[in-house]
Design a protein around this motif. Structure first.
Motif, PDB file in Angstrom:
ATOM      1  N   GLY A 143      -7.758 -13.084  -2.669  1.00 34.01           N
ATOM      2  CA  GLY A 143      -7.208 -12.482  -3.866  1.00 34.01           C
ATOM      3  C   GLY A 143      -5.877 -11.820  -3.585  1.00 34.01           C
ATOM      4  O   GLY A 143      -5.463 -11.685  -2.422  1.00 34.01           O
ATOM      5  N   VAL A 144      -5.197 -11.409  -4.638  1.00 27.92           N
ATOM      6  CA  VAL A 144      -3.940 -10.680  -4.509  1.00 27.92           C
ATOM      7  C   VAL A 144      -3.956  -9.494  -5.458  1.00 27.92           C
ATOM      8  O   VAL A 144      -4.640  -9.504  -6.485  1.00 27.92           O
ATOM      9  N   THR A 145      -3.201  -8.481  -5.112  1.00 28.78           N
ATOM     10  CA  THR A 145      -3.040  -7.317  -5.968  1.00 28.78           C
ATOM     11  C   THR A 145      -1.782  -6.581  -5.531  1.00 28.78           C
ATOM     12  O   THR A 145      -1.264  -6.822  -4.433  1.00 28.78           O
ATOM     13  N   ARG A 146      -1.292  -5.705  -6.377  1.00 34.58           N
ATOM     14  CA  ARG A 146      -0.181  -4.876  -5.958  1.00 34.58           C
ATOM     15  C   ARG A 146      -0.617  -4.015  -4.780  1.00 34.58           C
ATOM     16  O   ARG A 146      -1.733  -3.497  -4.767  1.00 34.58           O
ATOM     17  N   SER A 147       0.251  -3.855  -3.804  1.00 42.65           N
ATOM     18  CA  SER A 147      -0.126  -3.232  -2.536  1.00 42.65           C
ATOM     19  C   SER A 147      -0.774  -1.867  -2.719  1.00 42.65           C
ATOM     20  O   SER A 147      -1.763  -1.545  -2.057  1.00 42.65           O
ATOM     21  N   TRP A 148      -0.235  -1.067  -3.621  1.00 37.12           N
ATOM     22  CA  TRP A 148      -0.743   0.302  -3.781  1.00 37.12           C
ATOM     23  C   TRP A 148      -2.140   0.335  -4.404  1.00 37.12           C
ATOM     24  O   TRP A 148      -2.827   1.345  -4.351  1.00 37.12           O
ATOM     25  N   ARG A 149      -2.594  -0.805  -4.980  1.00 35.14           N
ATOM     26  CA  ARG A 149      -3.915  -0.864  -5.597  1.00 35.14           C
ATOM     27  C   ARG A 149      -4.955  -1.566  -4.729  1.00 35.14           C
ATOM     28  O   ARG A 149      -6.087  -1.794  -5.174  1.00 35.14           O
ATOM     29  N   LEU A 150      -4.631  -1.874  -3.496  1.00 37.63           N
ATOM     30  CA  LEU A 150      -5.502  -2.742  -2.708  1.00 37.63           C
ATOM     31  C   LEU A 150      -6.926  -2.208  -2.606  1.00 37.63           C
ATOM     32  O   LEU A 150      -7.885  -2.896  -2.977  1.00 37.63           O
ATOM     33  N   GLU A 151      -7.120  -1.000  -2.117  1.00 29.69           N
ATOM     34  CA  GLU A 151      -8.479  -0.488  -1.942  1.00 29.69           C
ATOM     35  C   GLU A 151      -9.182  -0.324  -3.287  1.00 29.69           C
ATOM     36  O   GLU A 151     -10.378  -0.629  -3.421  1.00 29.69           O
ATOM     37  N   THR A 152      -8.449   0.139  -4.293  1.00 28.66           N
ATOM     38  CA  THR A 152      -9.037   0.268  -5.628  1.00 28.66           C
ATOM     39  C   THR A 152      -9.509  -1.080  -6.149  1.00 28.66           C
ATOM     40  O   THR A 152     -10.612  -1.209  -6.699  1.00 28.66           O
ATOM     41  N   ARG A 153      -8.678  -2.110  -5.993  1.00 23.56           N
ATOM     42  CA  ARG A 153      -9.038  -3.439  -6.474  1.00 23.56           C
ATOM     43  C   ARG A 153     -10.283  -3.971  -5.777  1.00 23.56           C
ATOM     44  O   ARG A 153     -11.160  -4.584  -6.395  1.00 23.56           O
ATOM     45  N   LEU A 154     -10.392  -3.731  -4.484  1.00 26.16           N
ATOM     46  CA  LEU A 154     -11.555  -4.197  -3.744  1.00 26.16           C
ATOM     47  C   LEU A 154     -12.824  -3.522  -4.249  1.00 26.16           C
ATOM     48  O   LEU A 154     -13.876  -4.158  -4.415  1.00 26.16           O
ATOM     49  N   ARG A 155     -12.751  -2.226  -4.527  1.00 26.96           N
ATOM     50  CA  ARG A 155     -13.909  -1.508  -5.061  1.00 26.96           C
ATOM     51  C   ARG A 155     -14.246  -1.967  -6.477  1.00 26.96           C
ATOM     52  O   ARG A 155     -15.413  -2.046  -6.857  1.00 26.96           O
ATOM     53  N   GLU A 156     -13.226  -2.253  -7.278  1.00 21.03           N
ATOM     54  CA  GLU A 156     -13.466  -2.749  -8.633  1.00 21.03           C
ATOM     55  C   GLU A 156     -14.268  -4.041  -8.615  1.00 21.03           C
ATOM     56  O   GLU A 156     -15.069  -4.299  -9.513  1.00 21.03           O
TER      57      GLU A 156
END
Length: 251
Positions: free
Chosen positions: A106-119
């Motif tokens: 997956g990809v996400t904006r760098s500053w959201r990486l950990e948040t995105r993984l938890r989501e």
């Protein structure tokens, strides 16, 4: 009152969005929360703008065609003109692992990486690359996805809720890719057996993992896809449906 949306994460936990006569309230799904909603008819959830809800009587749920939004990046492979402002931000390319042995890129904006993984409810994850923008990230994602895939369905995640990541699988995966960092998440569910998939909003919240809420009800444990609740009219009082009971309920 109607369920008109959900959050996979509000600070530490998920939440349901409930609308009543145009006003939206947030029902946080913190562990220990008692839910006592009975599900009624289901129809389009309409639109939410801040704390206001605009109702729709369309029969399609969770959203009718008029209220179905299309995220332009959903199936993007990097062959685009970067249609949204966020595309120009620095992006991270990652691997997300779901117990026991399912992985996606997956990809996400760098500053959201950990948040995105938890989501998403990832159990383990590996940060592969940091790149200048979303288009480059999508191109890399598309290349890696030919081997690993880029989607994991909710039933697959539910099937592994009570399991741990296969350590041999994880080790082999890390040997195949260069990583910048790895992550190990614990959602505190403490499950000893697989919960049963159900669509209900009655019970004690044990916890949440991505968009899945785990509820204890009458001696059994259930996994609820929050998106499956969107569009339902709800009333206080708890469900009156007969629910399948786990074997542990008879112990």
């Amino acid at each position: 009152m109607q369920v008109v949306g959900y959050h996979s994460r509000v600070e530490d936990h998920a939440a349901l969005l409930l609308a009543d006569e145009g006003a939206v309230t947030v029902e946080r799904l913190d562990p220990g929360t008692e839910l006592t909603y009975a599900l009624g008819e289901r129809h389009c959830a309409g639109a939410v703008d801040g704390e206001r809800h605009y109702a729709c009587d369309g029969a399609d749920a969770p959203y009718c065609p008029e209220h179905t939004s299309r995220w332009p990046c959903a199936r993007c492979t990097g062959d685009c003109n970067k249609p949204i402002e966020a595309c120009d931000e620095e992006h991270a390319v990652y691997l997300a692992v779901f117990a026991p042995d399912t992985v996606k890129v997956g990809v996400t904006r760098s500053w959201r990486l950990e948040t995105r993984l938890r989501e998403q409810g990832a159990d383990r994850a590996a940060h592969l690359r940091t790149v200048a923008d979303g288009r480059i990230a999508r191109q890399i994602e598309a290349d890696v996805a030919t081997d690993l895939g880029d989607r994991v369905r909710v039933p697959t995640k539910v099937a592994g809720l009570h399991e741990s990541v296969d350590e041999q699988f994880w080790s082999t995966l890390l040997d195949e890719y260069e990583t910048l960092a790895t992550y190990d998440f614990d959602y505190g569910l403490a499950l000893t057996e697989r919960p049963m998939a159900e669509t209900l909003a009655t019970g004690t919240v044990r916890g949440t993992k991505g968009r899945v809420a785990v509820l204890d009800n009458n001696g059994s444990t259930y996994a609820v896809d929050l998106r499956a609740l969107v569009g339902y009219e709800v009333t206080d009082g708890g469900t009156d449906r007969d629910l399948q009971s786990s074997l542990g309920a008879f112990g």
